[in-house]
Design a protein around this motif. Structure first.
Motif, PDB file in Angstrom:
ATOM      1  N   LEU A  25      44.884  32.617  48.492  1.00  0.00           N
ATOM      2  CA  LEU A  25      44.691  32.759  47.046  1.00  0.00           C
ATOM      3  C   LEU A  25      46.036  32.942  46.348  1.00  0.00           C
ATOM      4  O   LEU A  25      46.279  32.345  45.288  1.00  0.00           O
ATOM      5  CB  LEU A  25      43.780  33.952  46.758  1.00  0.00           C
ATOM      6  N   ALA A  26      46.908  33.755  46.920  1.00  0.00           N
ATOM      7  CA  ALA A  26      48.225  33.989  46.319  1.00  0.00           C
ATOM      8  C   ALA A  26      49.001  32.688  46.186  1.00  0.00           C
ATOM      9  O   ALA A  26      49.644  32.429  45.156  1.00  0.00           O
ATOM     10  CB  ALA A  26      49.015  34.994  47.156  1.00  0.00           C
ATOM     11  N   VAL A  27      48.930  31.852  47.202  1.00  0.00           N
ATOM     12  CA  VAL A  27      49.621  30.556  47.155  1.00  0.00           C
ATOM     13  C   VAL A  27      49.040  29.681  46.050  1.00  0.00           C
ATOM     14  O   VAL A  27      49.774  29.057  45.275  1.00  0.00           O
ATOM     15  CB  VAL A  27      49.522  29.844  48.515  1.00  0.00           C
ATOM     16  N   ALA A  28      47.725  29.646  45.941  1.00  0.00           N
ATOM     17  CA  ALA A  28      47.071  28.819  44.925  1.00  0.00           C
ATOM     18  C   ALA A  28      47.429  29.279  43.521  1.00  0.00           C
ATOM     19  O   ALA A  28      47.723  28.454  42.634  1.00  0.00           O
ATOM     20  CB  ALA A  28      45.553  28.840  45.122  1.00  0.00           C
ATOM     21  N   VAL A  29      47.414  30.585  43.292  1.00  0.00           N
ATOM     22  CA  VAL A  29      47.747  31.110  41.955  1.00  0.00           C
ATOM     23  C   VAL A  29      49.207  30.851  41.632  1.00  0.00           C
ATOM     24  O   VAL A  29      49.549  30.445  40.513  1.00  0.00           O
ATOM     25  CB  VAL A  29      47.425  32.613  41.868  1.00  0.00           C
ATOM     26  N   ASP A  78      37.119  40.339  46.110  1.00  0.00           N
ATOM     27  CA  ASP A  78      37.290  41.782  46.029  1.00  0.00           C
ATOM     28  C   ASP A  78      38.382  42.145  45.032  1.00  0.00           C
ATOM     29  O   ASP A  78      38.986  41.280  44.388  1.00  0.00           O
ATOM     30  CB  ASP A  78      37.572  42.375  47.416  1.00  0.00           C
ATOM     31  N   HIS A  79      38.627  43.449  44.918  1.00  0.00           N
ATOM     32  CA  HIS A  79      39.603  43.912  43.934  1.00  0.00           C
ATOM     33  C   HIS A  79      41.033  43.566  44.335  1.00  0.00           C
ATOM     34  O   HIS A  79      41.890  43.382  43.461  1.00  0.00           O
ATOM     35  CB  HIS A  79      39.446  45.422  43.719  1.00  0.00           C
ATOM     36  N   ARG A  80      41.298  43.464  45.626  1.00  0.00           N
ATOM     37  CA  ARG A  80      42.627  43.035  46.053  1.00  0.00           C
ATOM     38  C   ARG A  80      42.895  41.600  45.590  1.00  0.00           C
ATOM     39  O   ARG A  80      44.005  41.280  45.165  1.00  0.00           O
ATOM     40  CB  ARG A  80      42.752  43.138  47.571  1.00  0.00           C
ATOM     41  N   ALA A  81      41.873  40.756  45.648  1.00  0.00           N
ATOM     42  CA  ALA A  81      42.024  39.380  45.180  1.00  0.00           C
ATOM     43  C   ALA A  81      42.311  39.354  43.682  1.00  0.00           C
ATOM     44  O   ALA A  81      43.152  38.585  43.208  1.00  0.00           O
ATOM     45  CB  ALA A  81      40.764  38.579  45.494  1.00  0.00           C
ATOM     46  N   LYS A  82      41.622  40.206  42.945  1.00  0.00           N
ATOM     47  CA  LYS A  82      41.854  40.280  41.500  1.00  0.00           C
ATOM     48  C   LYS A  82      43.292  40.703  41.206  1.00  0.00           C
ATOM     49  O   LYS A  82      43.962  40.133  40.330  1.00  0.00           O
ATOM     50  CB  LYS A  82      40.874  41.270  40.877  1.00  0.00           C
TER      51      LYS A  82
END
Length: 397
Positions: A25-29, A78-82
């Motif tokens: 997710l971090a890479v995509a964002v 989850d909240h870490r993803a947010k």
């Protein structure tokens, strides 16, 4: 001259708190922010107006309603993803990170306060970005003291009439619906979903601000705004719970994530600037300042992701959420001052990223509670006088 691996300082956090899905997710964002937001920074800084299309694009990716359960069309993250989403957007643009979290905060109300029927009505549209929401709590004469608000919602047959003013409403100029907390009795607050096009609702023009250019946080006036009783989210008297759940469980963490992203980039640009000037990089006082910025960032990042991890474990972590917001802002501002001492007069030039980063950080001190509010809540923790665990109450409906 010196160099560093830009990701090294995050390695331990990644090992302790994050999973492979979080990394993807971090890479995509980060890729989205580099491709779609970074080229727009000059426009955001100089246009003097609210940006609507970038916020909508982020919403359509499902990132604003990322924590909405899959049963309602959300990604069920989850909240870490947010935190990852807001953090990595804010590394490129604090304004877009702020816009993302501003419409994430009211998601808490629609998830935990709304009735099952209301959740079915609102959550799918919030999840896929068709609808952007705000939370309207703050007033000119009541900020952190929610019970001091003056806005009223008076019953009129099958409807309510709302009267009053809300201020500093994040995403006010782009939102489709406002979650408005209003007084429905002497000691009773309730929350209402108010369509932004409702008669009697006046949105004040966007005013230029110190930082977060392109982000909207304006004022709303309610003059006999008529809403049906079905627009009341949850039961009468749920307004205080709505405000606290949204602010404590989402707001503190979201604002801390914006500060974290800005702090990350502030460290990057300061190290790069010193590294480009060998005389600076060899100067012990410069090394000491950058070392302290590194320490500030590591401390803030650990506390923010630790609080998110605790929240995802279902732990009682109100204190950690208060502390994450408090430390992320205070350490970020401390680092901005140290960075200015490295840059010298160059830090005052609008062409230098450090100038924008510093202005953006200044905006994060008050939302979701000033430093005084966080310290007061932490005093309650220290003296065992806190009345409720809001993080424990934030369970998936």
């Amino acid at each position: 001259m010196f160099t560093r691996r830009t990701h090294h300082r995050d390695d331990q956090i990644d090992r302790d708190f994050l999973l492979p899905g979080h990394h993807a997710l971090a890479v995509a964002v980060a890729e989205f922010a580099d491709l779609h937001i970074r080229p727009r920074i000059p426009e955001l800084e100089t246009a003097g107006k609210v940006n609507d299309d970038l916020v909508r694009e982020i919403a359509r990716l499902g990132w604003i309603g990322a924590t909405i359960p899959t049963d309602y069309g959300g990604q069920g993250l989850d909240h870490r993803a947010k935190v990852i989403i807001v953090d990595h957007l804010s590394r490129v643009s604090g304004a877009m990170g702020a816009a993302t979290q501003a419409s994430d905060i009211p998601v808490a109300i629609f998830r935990w306060i709304a009735t099952p029927e209301q959740r079915q009505q609102w959550l799918p549209a919030l999840a896929d970005g068709r609808t952007l929401a705000t939370i309207a709590v703050t007033e000119p004469h009541s900020g952190g003291y929610v019970l001091g608000m003056d806005t009223t919602a008076t019953r009129d047959d099958q409807d309510y009439l709302l009267n009053g003013r809300k201020c500093f409403v994040g995403n006010s100029h782009v939102a489709d619906v406002h979650a408005v907390v209003a007084r429905t009795g002497e000691n009773e607050l309730s929350v209402f979903a108010v369509d932004s096009r409702t008669d009697g609702l006046t949105l004040h023009p966007h005013e230029p601000t110190l930082g977060l250019h392109g982000f909207s946080f304006g004022d709303l006036d309610f003059d006999n705004v008529r809403v049906p009783a079905s627009a009341r989210l949850g039961a009468p008297g749920d307004g205080l719970d709505a405000a606290y759940l949204a602010s404590i469980v989402h707001g503190r963490l979201d604002i801390a994530a914006v500060a974290l992203g800005l702090h990350h980039t502030l460290l990057d640009v300061t190290v790069d600037y010193a590294g480009q000037h060998s005389r600076l990089s060899r100067h012990e006082t410069v090394q000491q300042r950058i070392g302290q910025i590194q320490s500030n960032y590591m401390t803030a990042r650990h506390l923010v992701y630790y609080a998110a991890w605790l929240l995802d474990q279902g732990e009682d972590c109100d204190a950690e959420l208060f502390n994450a917001k408090h430390v992320a802002i205070e350490r970020g501002l401390d680092s901005a001052r140290l960075a200015h001492e490295v840059f010298g007069a160059r830090a005052l030039r609008a062409s230098e990223p450090i100038e924008r980063l510093t202005r953006d950080l200044q905006h994060l001190w008050a939302p979701a509670g000033t430093a005084d509010v966080q310290r007061y809540r932490l005093w309650q923790t220290a003296t065992h006088t806190a009345r409720s665990s809001w993080s424990r109450r934030a369970t998936t409906p």
